[in-house]
Design a protein around this motif. Structure first.
Motif, PDB file in Angstrom:
ATOM      1  N   LYS A 146       0.927   3.017  -0.217  1.00 20.29           N
ATOM      2  CA  LYS A 146       1.362   1.766   0.411  1.00 20.29           C
ATOM      3  C   LYS A 146       0.820   0.597  -0.385  1.00 20.29           C
ATOM      4  O   LYS A 146      -0.348   0.583  -0.777  1.00 20.29           O
ATOM      5  N   CYS A 147       1.676  -0.390  -0.620  1.00 16.06           N
ATOM      6  CA  CYS A 147       1.268  -1.628  -1.282  1.00 16.06           C
ATOM      7  C   CYS A 147       0.400  -2.440  -0.325  1.00 16.06           C
ATOM      8  O   CYS A 147       0.673  -2.514   0.866  1.00 16.06           O
ATOM      9  N   GLN A 148      -0.627  -3.077  -0.878  1.00 19.11           N
ATOM     10  CA  GLN A 148      -1.491  -3.923  -0.058  1.00 19.11           C
ATOM     11  C   GLN A 148      -0.846  -5.268   0.240  1.00 19.11           C
ATOM     12  O   GLN A 148      -1.286  -5.958   1.154  1.00 19.11           O
ATOM     13  N   GLU A 149       0.176  -5.659  -0.505  1.00 15.33           N
ATOM     14  CA  GLU A 149       0.745  -6.996  -0.384  1.00 15.33           C
ATOM     15  C   GLU A 149       2.114  -7.059   0.292  1.00 15.33           C
ATOM     16  O   GLU A 149       2.456  -8.069   0.876  1.00 15.33           O
ATOM     17  N   CYS A 150       2.937  -6.012   0.166  1.00 16.31           N
ATOM     18  CA  CYS A 150       4.299  -6.066   0.706  1.00 16.31           C
ATOM     19  C   CYS A 150       4.611  -4.804   1.517  1.00 16.31           C
ATOM     20  O   CYS A 150       3.742  -3.963   1.714  1.00 16.31           O
ATOM     21  N   ASP A 151       5.850  -4.660   1.959  1.00 19.92           N
ATOM     22  CA  ASP A 151       6.256  -3.541   2.821  1.00 19.92           C
ATOM     23  C   ASP A 151       6.494  -2.229   2.094  1.00 19.92           C
ATOM     24  O   ASP A 151       6.723  -1.207   2.729  1.00 19.92           O
ATOM     25  N   CYS A 210       6.429  -5.776  -5.953  1.00 23.00           N
ATOM     26  CA  CYS A 210       5.751  -7.063  -6.113  1.00 23.00           C
ATOM     27  C   CYS A 210       4.622  -7.047  -7.141  1.00 23.00           C
ATOM     28  O   CYS A 210       4.051  -8.095  -7.425  1.00 23.00           O
ATOM     29  N   VAL A 214      -4.573  -4.668   4.251  1.00 19.99           N
ATOM     30  CA  VAL A 214      -3.182  -4.387   3.889  1.00 19.99           C
ATOM     31  C   VAL A 214      -2.316  -5.447   4.557  1.00 19.99           C
ATOM     32  O   VAL A 214      -2.317  -5.568   5.778  1.00 19.99           O
ATOM     33  N   GLN A 215      -1.621  -6.211   3.753  1.00 20.76           N
ATOM     34  CA  GLN A 215      -0.760  -7.287   4.233  1.00 20.76           C
ATOM     35  C   GLN A 215      -1.510  -8.218   5.185  1.00 20.76           C
ATOM     36  O   GLN A 215      -1.015  -8.617   6.227  1.00 20.76           O
ATOM     37  N   GLY A 216      -2.755  -8.547   4.811  1.00 16.20           N
ATOM     38  CA  GLY A 216      -3.548  -9.502   5.563  1.00 16.20           C
ATOM     39  C   GLY A 216      -4.247  -8.957   6.793  1.00 16.20           C
ATOM     40  O   GLY A 216      -4.889  -9.705   7.512  1.00 16.20           O
ATOM     41  N   ARG A 217      -4.144  -7.641   7.044  1.00 18.82           N
ATOM     42  CA  ARG A 217      -4.791  -7.039   8.222  1.00 18.82           C
ATOM     43  C   ARG A 217      -5.728  -5.929   7.776  1.00 18.82           C
ATOM     44  O   ARG A 217      -5.431  -5.202   6.832  1.00 18.82           O
ATOM     45  N   CYS A 239       2.588  -1.852  -7.416  1.00 18.49           N
ATOM     46  CA  CYS A 239       3.771  -1.794  -6.566  1.00 18.49           C
ATOM     47  C   CYS A 239       5.015  -2.099  -7.410  1.00 18.49           C
ATOM     48  O   CYS A 239       5.035  -3.089  -8.144  1.00 18.49           O
TER      49      CYS A 239
END
Length: 75
Positions: A63-68, A42, A7-10, A39
């Protein structure tokens, strides 16, 4: 189904994903699930997790995997 997702690179566990959505500690979280949603911000993939922020409440969060972007079933 893997126990962790990116999620968001983590890499996040179900517990951590629930805490990102809730913006606070949670008591317990179930397995992370994929959804068929995109999402609204995005267009990224959306994950879902059920969790207990308190002893008397059960919440389903997305929760989006790419943004907040995130939401809960109480929104």
């Amino acid at each position: 189904m893997p126990d962790t997702r990116v999620v968001q690179g983590r890499m996040v566990t179900p517990q951590h994903l629930a805490e990102l959505i809730e913006d606070a500690d949670v008591m317990e979280a179930e397995a992370i699930e994929d959804t068929d949603r995109e999402c609204p911000n995005c267009g990224g993939d959306v994950l879902e997790v059920g969790y207990m922020p308190s002893i008397t409440e059960y919440v389903v969060g997305r929760k989006c995997q790419e943004c907040d972007w995130s939401e809960t079933d109480r929104d």
